[in-house]
Structures are given as structure tokens and as C-alpha cells.
Design a protein around this motif. Structure first.
Motif, short mmCIF file in Angstrom:
data_model
loop_
_atom_site.label_atom_id
_atom_site.label_comp_id
_atom_site.label_asym_id
_atom_site.label_seq_id
_atom_site.Cartn_x
_atom_site.Cartn_y
_atom_site.Cartn_z
N CYS A 29 -6.73 5.17 -9.38
CA CYS A 29 -5.36 5.32 -9.86
C CYS A 29 -4.41 4.31 -9.22
N GLY A 30 -3.27 4.10 -9.88
CA GLY A 30 -2.33 3.05 -9.49
C GLY A 30 -1.91 3.06 -8.04
N ALA A 31 -1.72 4.24 -7.46
CA ALA A 31 -1.26 4.32 -6.07
C ALA A 31 -2.20 3.65 -5.09
N SER A 32 -3.47 3.55 -5.45
CA SER A 32 -4.46 2.94 -4.56
C SER A 32 -4.53 1.42 -4.70
N TYR A 33 -3.78 0.85 -5.66
CA TYR A 33 -3.89 -0.57 -5.96
C TYR A 33 -2.58 -1.33 -5.84
N PHE A 34 -1.49 -0.66 -6.11
CA PHE A 34 -0.20 -1.35 -6.15
C PHE A 34 0.77 -0.66 -5.18
N SER A 35 0.44 -0.75 -3.88
CA SER A 35 1.22 -0.01 -2.89
C SER A 35 0.84 -0.46 -1.49
N GLN A 89 -0.61 1.48 0.48
CA GLN A 89 -1.95 2.02 0.68
C GLN A 89 -3.01 0.96 0.40
N ALA A 90 -2.79 0.17 -0.64
CA ALA A 90 -3.74 -0.88 -0.99
C ALA A 90 -3.84 -1.91 0.11
N PRO A 118 1.17 3.47 11.11
CA PRO A 118 1.72 3.82 9.79
C PRO A 118 1.53 2.69 8.79
N LEU A 119 1.41 3.05 7.52
CA LEU A 119 1.17 2.05 6.48
C LEU A 119 2.27 0.99 6.43
N ALA A 120 3.51 1.41 6.66
CA ALA A 120 4.61 0.44 6.62
C ALA A 120 4.44 -0.63 7.70
#
Length: 465
Positions: A333-339, A341-342, A359-361
Motif C-alpha cells: 500500500c501507498g504508505a509503505s512507498y511514498f512516505s 516509512q519508505a 524516529p522516522l522523521a
């Protein structure tokens, strides 16, 4: 079972199976037979709003049966989170209807979608029903709405992200001040934390204005009548706390500000509005690559649709090994590719050592710092995201009539954003030249990338005259 060849494989994801290429291969396989038949989905929302989507299937061939189900199931998953529905009507094959209904039932593989599309979003039982004749499908009906573009008076705008919340003070169309504050809403189980954070955005922006005439907000999730119905920002709250405190919170905040006009919209919608206002044109798709993925759409005539445009949950990768989206439990799903998170998971593949507890940021900031020094490992990360985006934009063209794509969000800041877009353009030119000839990608300036949604959100409500 389908021959799929990528002309531009992503450097760090060789197992990627683009949804765009899969459906092209499926359609070629099925339409090669004179026995193929039409398959039509009608997605029904409340208030009688209905949209149709057409595809094909091939009956009577056992070896194609699994492909038929995969095709219609992935289309339906995309359409549910793009357009929304509590009832889905299917004209075509009765067996496919039964198989879809089994997948999207309360205890099926897509129970997440069943629950959220039914009781959480539309407050209706979710169901999939069969139509024996195409004429039995409910007729299409839309309800486009005009929102945004109001700049008169003193306005506050805010944008609620997963790692920071941004705010803007705007007076008669002039940006007076923008700012941002880090926060961690995702797994915080205290509704007072969330409400205080939103209130703080308004208060900080208002401090730069002589008065407040209107308040506009941008936030991830599904919003109906200024009420969040589904929102990942509040996933840490119990259902009871969400219903009691969060769902009515924007109405309460409006009362605190003497009832001034207040509008809250999905952050992707605000992204698209920002693009349409900047370009002075319609047919705009907005994509925000931030903590998650947000999408929004402005029609060719400049209107917003009654669709959800929650692109974080739509599938872009059909690999059996695609990452699992943590909330919905679905793959690719998109959240795993365009974020962010990716970026975090690609950093591992690129050989960049970052603490698992970071943290991801902060991981994104580290990777962007490496990119500013032209580190080849960081380049491969942004090239991979750009490749995903190129194939993803082609897939989006199946569902959206768009000529412009505005891309915002923290992931696009710095040199990495330019590389993402240049790579996406290359993919489109080489693999989808017809789409490349009609689609223009836009990357706004650094200030707009970070604060553009908060500024555009300020224009959402029409002020009292």
C-alpha cells in the motif's frame, strides 16, 4: 502467471511488481480471448452518491480464475479508499461477487476495510451485492463541491501530520507567519494530548493576527461534516475515547473561537487545492509524502469530489513479499512507498546504519543530510522512491483524470525531492510515453513543501459577510 517486465527497475527493490504493469498484462491476457466479458463496479455512498468503474474478466477458464479475482479485488481495494462506499454493486460474474464478499466480510481477509467503510466512515453495514443485468446497477451520481480560495480577512490554517503540526497566519491573502511543532500523535492514548496540540496550532497562529475571521485545517484521515471518521493520527485511542472526545473536537474548538467559520479537510485534498490555486487550473492530483501518504483531487472544472482519496491504503505493489501496511494489514500500500516509512526501510537496504529506535522523521533528516553531500547510498533511496512514483502515477491515471500532479511533503525536501521527480519523469517517458506527454509534475519551493498545506487550509472556509 503474467509476463511483466520493468524497463526501469527500482535500485533497492528488485522484487517490485507495479500494479500498473500487472493490470496491463492482465487486460492483454484476457482481451486476447473473444470470450472476455465486461465487469462493472458501482460504489454507493450515503446521500445516493454513486460512481462506476469498468474492467473485464474471462469466464470459463480455470487457469484464469485466480487472475480474475486478483484483478477485481485489487481494483476494489483501490476504489474503496479512493472513492469510498458502504455498498458495492457488481455486474458480471456471480462467483466473483461471492468471492469478493467473502474477502470483504467482517471476519474475512479484508475485515479492516469492511469495518472502516461500513460503521466507521458511513455508519452503515458494508455489503457487496450482485447485479444480474447492467441496467440493475444504480445510476452514477456525483456531488462536486467548491471549497477553498477564500483569502479575505484574518485567517488561521493548520496542517496535522504524524511527526509535526504546522500552522499559518494569513491576512487578506498575505502570509504573515508560518511555524511548526513536533509531536507524536500516532500511539498516544490520551485524547487531551491531541486536542491540546490542535488548539495550540490555532493559538500560535492567532497571536500574529489582530483577530480571527476563519479557521481552516488539513489533516490525514476521512472527515465528514468537520468530524474525523477514520484518522491514523488517532489510532492510539480507544474507540470510545475517539467517539467521545475526538469526533466532536473541531465543533468544540469552533465554539471556543466564537463560532467563526471552520472547515477541516483531508490533507491530500488540501494539497490538490494548493496546486490548483497555484496553477490556476483543474485536473490536479495532489500527493503529500510525509509521515504517511496523502492524496487529493481537483476535477478538470475545479471542483472537489465526495471521494475519500486516502492513498495511504491503496495498493501499488503486487509482490507477494511487499511490505505489510501496519494499520490495515494489507501488502504493497501507498504508505509503505511514498512516505518517511519508505525512507526508513530503504535506508537498511542501502547500507545506511541508523538506530532502530530513531524516529522516522530523524531517519529522514539523516538520509537527506547524506543526500546533500551526494552520498550514493542516499541517491539510491530517492531513485527507488522516484521509480515507484513513476509506475504509481501511471496506475493512478487508471482512476483519475488528471493533467498535473503536485508533490509535497517532508520527503520531497532538499535534493532528494528533485531526484524523486526526475526519476519518475524518466520512468513515465520510457514505460508510459502517452501518459508522459500529457502529465506535468510540479515540485513547489521549500517553504510550500513544508507549510503549503497549512497556508492553503486557511483558505478553506468562507468568512461571514
Amino acid at each position: 502467471m503474467l509476463p511483466i517486465t520493468m524497463t526501469c527497475p527500482p535500485p533497492l527493490d528488485p522484487g517490485f511488481i507495479p500494479a500498473s504493469l500487472w493490470h496491463l498484462a492482465y487486460t492483454a491476457r484476457v482481451t486476447a480471448s473473444a470470450k472476455h466479458r465486461p465487469l462493472v463496479l458501482a460504489l454507493e455512498q450515503t446521500d445516493g452518491i454513486v460512481s462506476h468503474f469498468r474492467t473485464v474478466y474471462l469466464p470459463g477458464e480455470e487457469e484464469v480464475a485466480a487472475l480474475n479475482l486478483r484483478n477485481i479485488e485489487r481494483h476494489l481495494k483501490f476504489l474503496l479508499w479512493q472513492r469510498g462506499a458502504f455498498r458495492v454493486h457488481l455486474f458480471g460474474d456471480a462467483t466473483l461477487t461471492r468471492e469478493l464478499a467473502a474477502l470483504y466480510c467482517a471476519d474475512g481477509l479484508r475485515a479492516f476495510d469492511h469495518h472502516f467503510m461500513g460503521q466507521r466512515v458511513y455508519r452503515q453495514p458494508f455489503e457487496i451485492v450482485h447485479c444480474a443485468r447492467e441496467s440493475d446497477l444504480p445510476a452514477e451520481k456525483s456531488a462536486p463541491r467548491k471549497l477553498g480560495g477564500h483569502w479575505d480577512g484574518c485567517r488561521v490554517g493548520f496542517d496535522l501530520g504524524g511527526s509535526d503540526r504546522k500552522f499559518a497566519a494569513v491576512m487578506d491573502g498575505k502570509i504573515i507567519h508560518t511555524g511548526e511543532v513536533k509531536w507524536s500523535p500516532y500511539f498516544n492514548n490520551d485524547p487531551a494530548y491531541h486536542i491540546a496540540g490542535i488548539r495550540d496550532c490555532i493559538v500560535q497562529a492567532a497571536a500574529y493576527l489582530p483577530r480571527v475571521d476563519a479557521i481552516g485545517g488539513s489533516a490525514a484521515g476521512v472527515y465528514v461534516d468537520n468530524e474525523p471518521r477514520v484518522a491514523s493520527l488517532f489510532r492510539g485511542l480507544s474507540e470510545d475515547a475517539f467517539e467521545k472526545h475526538i469526533r466532536p473536537c473541531f465543533h468544540q474548538l469552533q465554539k471556543e473561537w466564537n463560532g467563526v467559520p471552520l472547515e477541516v479537510a483531508n490533507d491530500g485534498e488540501v494539497t490538490a487545492l494548493a496546486g490548483a490555486m497555484t496553477l490556476g487550473q483543474g485536473a490536479v492530483l495532489g500527493l503529500s509524502l510525509g509521515t504517511s501518504t496523502a492524496g487529493g483531487y481537483v476535477t478538470p472544472d475545479g471542483s472537489l469530489t465526495p471521494w475519500l482519496n486516502e492513498l495511504a491504503f491503496v495498493p501499488f505493489d503486487y509482490s507477494a513479499d511487499a511490505p505489510i501496511e501496519e494499520w490495515s494489514g494489507d501488502r504493497g500500500c501507498g504508505a509503505s512507498y511514498f512516505s518517511q516509512q519508505a525512507v526508513g526501510r530503504l535506508a537498511i537496504k542501502a547500507g545506511i546504519e541508523l538506530s532502530e529506535t530513531m524516529p522516522l522523521a530523524e531517519k529522514l533528516e539523516q538520509v537527506q543530510a547524506l543526500m546533500s553531500r551526494d552520498d550514493p547510498r542516499a541517491r539510491r533511496i530517492f531513485e527507488t522512491i522516484g521509480t515507484w512514483l513513476g509506475y504509481g502515477l501511471a496506475h493512478l491515471s487508471t482512476y483519475y483524470d488528471y493533467r498535473h500532479c503536485l508533490i509535497l511533503g517532508r520527503v520531497t525536501s532538499g535534493n532528494g525531492g528533485e531526484l524523486i521527480l526526475s526519476t519518475a519523469r524518466t520512468v513515465l517517458q520510457q514505460a508510459f510515453p502517452e501518459i508522459a506527454a500529457t502529465l506535468t509534475l510540479h515540485l513547489p519551493d521549500e517553504s510550500s513543501k513544508r507549510h503549503g498545506q497549512a497556508v492553503a487550509a486557511a483558505s478553506l472556509p468562507q468568512s461571514k459577510k
